[in-house]
Scaffold this active site. Structure first.
Site, mmCIF file in Angstrom:
data_model
loop_
_atom_site.group_PDB
_atom_site.id
_atom_site.type_symbol
_atom_site.label_atom_id
_atom_site.label_comp_id
_atom_site.label_asym_id
_atom_site.label_seq_id
_atom_site.Cartn_x
_atom_site.Cartn_y
_atom_site.Cartn_z
ATOM 1 N N SER A 121 0.829 -1.211 0.000
ATOM 2 C CA SER A 121 0.000 0.000 0.000
ATOM 3 C C SER A 121 0.862 1.260 0.000
ATOM 4 C CB SER A 121 -0.907 0.024 1.228
ATOM 5 O OG SER A 121 -1.693 -1.134 1.298
HETATM 6 N N1 SAH Z 1 -0.436 -4.670 3.999
HETATM 7 C C1 SAH Z 1 0.285 -5.049 2.786
HETATM 8 C C2 SAH Z 1 -0.489 -4.744 1.522
HETATM 9 C C3 SAH Z 1 -1.651 -5.609 1.390
HETATM 10 S S1 SAH Z 1 -2.393 -5.732 -0.199
HETATM 11 C C4 SAH Z 1 1.664 -4.429 2.712
HETATM 12 O O1 SAH Z 1 2.007 -3.604 3.543
HETATM 13 O O2 SAH Z 1 2.428 -4.842 1.832
HETATM 14 C C5 SAH Z 1 -3.714 -6.800 0.301
HETATM 15 C C6 SAH Z 1 -3.300 -8.211 0.587
HETATM 16 O O3 SAH Z 1 -4.463 -8.897 1.043
HETATM 17 C C7 SAH Z 1 -2.802 -8.989 -0.620
HETATM 18 O O4 SAH Z 1 -1.535 -9.498 -0.370
HETATM 19 C C8 SAH Z 1 -3.845 -10.106 -0.789
HETATM 20 O O5 SAH Z 1 -3.289 -11.316 -1.243
HETATM 21 C C9 SAH Z 1 -4.363 -10.232 0.623
HETATM 22 N N2 SAH Z 1 -5.674 -10.861 0.762
HETATM 23 C C10 SAH Z 1 -6.785 -10.724 -0.006
HETATM 24 N N3 SAH Z 1 -7.786 -11.474 0.492
HETATM 25 C C11 SAH Z 1 -7.295 -12.098 1.610
HETATM 26 C C12 SAH Z 1 -7.834 -13.004 2.567
HETATM 27 N N4 SAH Z 1 -9.093 -13.443 2.514
HETATM 28 N N5 SAH Z 1 -7.036 -13.432 3.565
HETATM 29 C C13 SAH Z 1 -5.749 -13.006 3.671
HETATM 30 N N6 SAH Z 1 -5.179 -12.165 2.795
HETATM 31 C C14 SAH Z 1 -5.944 -11.702 1.778
#
Ligand code: SAH
Length: 205
Positions: free
Chosen positions: A52
């Site tokens: 993000s």
């Molecule tokens: N916080 C992260 C960015 C997250 S992007 C950082 O600092 O890099 C959102 C993430 O949520 C992605 O990696 C995606 O794979 C994950 N995601 C989506 N649905 C999910 C679920 N049901 N359970 C766990 N992770 C999930």
């Protein structure tokens, strides 16, 4: 980044600013994009996902109103960057990622950098991580159709949950819910955001 992208947009929790000042974002970004690590944008991290935008990480961390003794559940570990930031403003972070390569990469990097207050699990985070509940705060870094009841159930009294809610492909509303001591929930809309979808049993199918 601290001055132009965070302070200028109203991030003023000194503990969040301090955490953003010390976590080396360039190590969580892909090596080829390290020069962009402190720019005001998300970056690709593989599996169609992104780390993000720094402002979003700071804004969500601030919105959680964390105390030093708090235990936090994060859904969507991605690169592990936001978990590292959160772990500097609370006691423990439990973070869940559905893509195994991302979960493994984040776990290894966090361990190497000494972030021993973060625990990473690979599973469907729309169901939370019930073994460590209740949490003082829950943050979801992916957009879902609604706030999952399973996550609400894992929030302790007085706890805060921050999550983007709304359709994928467009913008969503960043929502904060607070669990009051009597067990009820109050909800506020914090602003408009754009996140990748929450894919899972309590997300988008
Ligand atoms: N916080 C992260 C960015 C997250 S992007 C950082 O600092 O890099 C959102 C993430 O949520 C992605 O990696 C995606 O794979 C994950 N995601 C989506 N649905 C999910 C679920 N049901 N359970 C766990 N992770 C999930």
């Amino acid at each position: 980044m601290l001055r132009r992208h965070l302070a200028a947009r109203g991030i003023d929790d000194p503990r969040v600013i301090d955490a953003m000042a010390v976590v080396p974002r360039e190590l969580f970004a892909p090596r080829s994009r390290a020069h962009d690590a402190y720019a005001d944008r998300p970056l690709p991290i593989g599996m169609g996902q992104t780390i993000s935008q720094p402002y979003m990480v700071a804004w969500m961390a601030e919105a959680l109103e964390l105390g030093a003794g708090d235990r936090v559940l994060e859904v969507g570990t991605g690169s592990g960057y936001s978990a590292a930031v959160l772990s500097r403003v609370c006691r423990a972070v439990y973070t869940v990622e559905r893509h195994a390569p991302l979960a493994e990469g984040a776990r290894a990097l966090l361990r190497k950098l000494g972030y021993d207050r973060v625990r990473v699990r690979c599973s469907d985070g729309s169901l939370g991580w019930p073994e460590h509940a209740p949490y003082d705060a829950i943050v979801v870094a992916a957009a879902g159709p609604r706030i999952p009841g399973t996550l609400r159930d894992q929030l302790g009294p007085g706890g805060r949950l921050v999550m983007p809610v709304g359709a994928v492909g467009g913008s969503q509303s960043l929502v904060r819910e607070r669990r009051d001591p009597s067990g009820g929930f109050s909800r506020e809309a914090l602003g408009v955001v754009r996140f990748v979808p929450l894919i899972g049993e309590e997300g988008w199918g």
